[in-house]
Motif scaffolding. Sequence first.
Motif, PDB file in Angstrom:
ATOM      1  N   GLU B   4       0.831  -1.215   0.000  1.00  0.00           N
ATOM      2  CA  GLU B   4       0.000   0.000   0.000  1.00  0.00           C
ATOM      3  C   GLU B   4       0.869   1.270   0.000  1.00  0.00           C
ATOM      4  OE1 GLU B   4      -2.955   0.876  -0.646  1.00  0.00           O
ATOM      5  OE2 GLU B   4      -3.003   2.887   0.217  1.00  0.00           O
ATOM      6  N   GLU B   5       1.974   1.249   0.742  1.00  0.00           N
ATOM      7  CA  GLU B   5       2.874   2.413   0.738  1.00  0.00           C
ATOM      8  C   GLU B   5       3.525   2.602  -0.637  1.00  0.00           C
ATOM      9  OE1 GLU B   5       4.572   2.910   5.231  1.00  0.00           O
ATOM     10  OE2 GLU B   5       4.932   0.989   4.286  1.00  0.00           O
ATOM     11  N   ILE B   6       3.829   1.489  -1.294  1.00  0.00           N
ATOM     12  CA  ILE B   6       4.371   1.571  -2.657  1.00  0.00           C
ATOM     13  C   ILE B   6       3.336   2.212  -3.579  1.00  0.00           C
ATOM     14  CG2 ILE B   6       5.002   0.172  -4.675  1.00  0.00           C
ATOM     15  CD1 ILE B   6       6.334  -1.788  -2.748  1.00  0.00           C
ATOM     16  N   ARG B   7       2.105   1.756  -3.444  1.00  0.00           N
ATOM     17  CA  ARG B   7       1.028   2.293  -4.281  1.00  0.00           C
ATOM     18  C   ARG B   7       0.901   3.807  -4.096  1.00  0.00           C
ATOM     19  NH1 ARG B   7      -3.536   4.366  -4.395  1.00  0.00           N
ATOM     20  NH2 ARG B   7      -3.750   4.374  -2.129  1.00  0.00           N
ATOM     21  N   GLN B   8       0.918   4.237  -2.835  1.00  0.00           N
ATOM     22  CA  GLN B   8       0.782   5.677  -2.556  1.00  0.00           C
ATOM     23  C   GLN B   8       1.973   6.467  -3.104  1.00  0.00           C
ATOM     24  OE1 GLN B   8       0.017   6.153   1.668  1.00  0.00           O
ATOM     25  NE2 GLN B   8      -1.842   4.919   1.543  1.00  0.00           N
ATOM     26  N   THR B   9       3.181   5.946  -2.884  1.00  0.00           N
ATOM     27  CA  THR B   9       4.387   6.636  -3.341  1.00  0.00           C
ATOM     28  C   THR B   9       4.368   6.850  -4.854  1.00  0.00           C
ATOM     29  OG1 THR B   9       5.618   5.598  -1.541  1.00  0.00           O
ATOM     30  CG2 THR B   9       6.920   6.515  -3.343  1.00  0.00           C
ATOM     31  N   LEU B  10       3.866   5.854  -5.583  1.00  0.00           N
ATOM     32  CA  LEU B  10       3.897   5.914  -7.042  1.00  0.00           C
ATOM     33  C   LEU B  10       2.594   6.454  -7.636  1.00  0.00           C
ATOM     34  CD1 LEU B  10       5.614   2.477  -7.778  1.00  0.00           C
ATOM     35  CD2 LEU B  10       6.676   4.746  -7.683  1.00  0.00           C
ATOM     36  N   GLY B  11       1.656   6.803  -6.781  1.00  0.00           N
ATOM     37  CA  GLY B  11       0.341   7.211  -7.287  1.00  0.00           C
ATOM     38  C   GLY B  11      -0.230   6.129  -8.192  1.00  0.00           C
ATOM     39  N   ALA B  12      -0.026   4.860  -7.797  1.00  0.00           N
ATOM     40  CA  ALA B  12      -0.425   3.729  -8.656  1.00  0.00           C
ATOM     41  C   ALA B  12      -1.847   3.261  -8.342  1.00  0.00           C
ATOM     42  CB  ALA B  12       0.555   2.576  -8.463  1.00  0.00           C
ATOM     43  N   LYS B  13      -2.362   2.431  -9.230  1.00  0.00           N
ATOM     44  CA  LYS B  13      -3.708   1.842  -9.084  1.00  0.00           C
ATOM     45  C   LYS B  13      -3.579   0.342  -8.861  1.00  0.00           C
ATOM     46  CE  LYS B  13      -6.115   2.077 -12.721  1.00  0.00           C
ATOM     47  NZ  LYS B  13      -5.897   2.585 -14.045  1.00  0.00           N
ATOM     48  N   TYR B  14      -4.437  -0.212  -8.036  1.00  0.00           N
ATOM     49  CA  TYR B  14      -4.492  -1.672  -7.917  1.00  0.00           C
ATOM     50  C   TYR B  14      -5.215  -2.245  -9.131  1.00  0.00           C
ATOM     51  CZ  TYR B  14      -3.264  -1.662  -2.930  1.00  0.00           C
ATOM     52  OH  TYR B  14      -2.616  -1.534  -1.744  1.00  0.00           O
ATOM     53  N   ILE B  15      -4.594  -3.219  -9.792  1.00  0.00           N
ATOM     54  CA  ILE B  15      -5.301  -3.961 -10.837  1.00  0.00           C
ATOM     55  C   ILE B  15      -5.754  -5.291 -10.236  1.00  0.00           C
ATOM     56  CG2 ILE B  15      -5.150  -4.934 -13.166  1.00  0.00           C
ATOM     57  CD1 ILE B  15      -4.427  -2.091 -13.407  1.00  0.00           C
ATOM     58  N   VAL B  16      -4.875  -5.889  -9.417  1.00  0.00           N
ATOM     59  CA  VAL B  16      -5.182  -7.134  -8.699  1.00  0.00           C
ATOM     60  C   VAL B  16      -4.636  -7.000  -7.272  1.00  0.00           C
ATOM     61  CG1 VAL B  16      -4.708  -9.630  -8.522  1.00  0.00           C
ATOM     62  CG2 VAL B  16      -4.962  -8.581 -10.780  1.00  0.00           C
ATOM     63  N   GLY B  17      -5.401  -7.483  -6.310  1.00  0.00           N
ATOM     64  CA  GLY B  17      -4.838  -7.733  -4.982  1.00  0.00           C
ATOM     65  C   GLY B  17      -4.814  -6.578  -4.006  1.00  0.00           C
ATOM     66  N   GLU B  18      -5.835  -5.713  -4.048  1.00  0.00           N
ATOM     67  CA  GLU B  18      -5.923  -4.639  -3.053  1.00  0.00           C
ATOM     68  C   GLU B  18      -5.955  -5.233  -1.643  1.00  0.00           C
ATOM     69  OE1 GLU B  18      -8.954  -1.760  -3.891  1.00  0.00           O
ATOM     70  OE2 GLU B  18      -8.373  -0.548  -2.145  1.00  0.00           O
ATOM     71  N   GLU B  19      -6.558  -6.425  -1.533  1.00  0.00           N
ATOM     72  CA  GLU B  19      -6.683  -7.081  -0.212  1.00  0.00           C
ATOM     73  C   GLU B  19      -5.332  -7.520   0.354  1.00  0.00           C
ATOM     74  OE1 GLU B  19      -7.720  -8.129  -3.200  1.00  0.00           O
ATOM     75  OE2 GLU B  19      -8.030 -10.300  -3.271  1.00  0.00           O
ATOM     76  N   TRP B  20      -4.274  -7.507  -0.483  1.00  0.00           N
ATOM     77  CA  TRP B  20      -2.939  -7.888   0.004  1.00  0.00           C
ATOM     78  C   TRP B  20      -2.048  -6.664   0.236  1.00  0.00           C
ATOM     79  CZ3 TRP B  20      -3.514 -11.184  -4.873  1.00  0.00           C
ATOM     80  CH2 TRP B  20      -4.350 -12.279  -4.602  1.00  0.00           C
ATOM     81  N   GLY B  21      -2.669  -5.484   0.285  1.00  0.00           N
ATOM     82  CA  GLY B  21      -1.931  -4.224   0.422  1.00  0.00           C
ATOM     83  C   GLY B  21      -1.099  -4.111   1.691  1.00  0.00           C
TER      84      GLY B  21
END
Lengths: 142, 117
Positions: B4-21
Motif C-alpha cells: 500500500e505504501e508503494i502504491r501511494q508513493t507511485l500514485g499507482a492503481k491496484y489492478i489485482v490484490g488490493e486485499e494484500w496491500g
Amino acid sequence: MNKDSIVLTYDVPGDDFTRAGEASSNLKSYLKQMGIPPEIVRKVAIAMYEGEINMVIHAGGGEIEVVISPEEINMKLTDHGPGIEDIELAMQAGYSTAPDNIRNLGFGAGMGLPNMKKYTDELKIDSTVGLGTTVTMKVKIQ
Amino acid sequence: MTIEEIRQTLGAKYIVGEEWGHREVHSACGSDMMSDVLAFMKDQSVLLTGLCNLQVIRTCEMMDIICVVLVRGKQPDEAMIQMAKEKGITILSTGHRMFSACGMLYEKGLRGGPDYK
Ligand SMILES: Nc1ncnc2c1ncn2[C@@H]1O[C@H](COP(=O)(O)OP(=O)(O)O)[C@@H](O)[C@H]1O
Ligand SMILES: [Mg+2]
C-alpha cells in the motif's frame, strides 16, 4: 533408482510461448506440497523455468522428466531442436542467439544458462547439432 | 515498506490484490528482461517492469515475488489478471517511467538486492 523416488513427466509444447512455464509451475506447487524447504523449491523452480523457456524459444519444445528422491531433485530436459554448437560459448553470461521478437517478450538476455548453473548443484549439457539437446540438473535437498 | 505504501508513493492503481496491500516488501528489482530478474534471489520483493505478458507473472511465481508494478501505464490483459489472482500476486499500474518509479521508491528507503556475481 531409489524406491522412494517420485517421477514426474511433462510435455512442453513448442508453439505457444504463453504456456511456457506451466511445467515449472506444476513442479513448484508439487514440491511445496511435499514440504521441501522454500529456498530449495525456489532454486529448482527458477532453474527448470529457464530450461523450459529455452526449450520453447530455441528448440520447438520437448519433454521434461523430474525425479525426486529424499536426497535430491534431478531434472532432465530433452528436446529435438537444432542443438548447441559451442556449449562453452552458450554458457557465457550475455551470449544469446535469440531474435528481437523474443527479447521483446522479456527473454533472450543470455542469462538463462548462467542462472541454471547458479541455482543448481550440477548442470550437464549434452547436445548434437541437428539432433537436439539434453540438459540435466541436480539440486540437493540436504 | 508495505504494498500500500508503494502504491501511494507511485500514485499507482491496484489492478489485482488490493486485499494484500498490507503485505511487507523488503527489496525491489526493476527490469524488462526476465532472466535479469531471475538472477536475483531475495525474499518478499517487488518487481518493477515495463513488460506486460504472462511470463511476468510466471517469473514472480518462480521467485516468490509478491507484487508487480507495471510502469508507463501498462495495462495487463485478462489472462495476466487471472493468473495473478490465482497465484496471489498483486499488480499495480503507475504512469511513471521506470527510472522515476525506481527513484521514488529508493528515496523512501527501498533497496535492491546484492550485486550480481
Ligand atoms: N535447448 C536449446 N536448444 C538450442 N540452443 C539452445 C538451447 N538452450 C540454449 N541454447 C543456446 O544457448 C544460448 C544461451 O542460452 P541462455 O543462456 O538461456 O540465453 P537466452 O535464452 O537468453 O538466449 C541461446 O541463445 C541459444 O543459442
Ligand atoms: Mg534462455
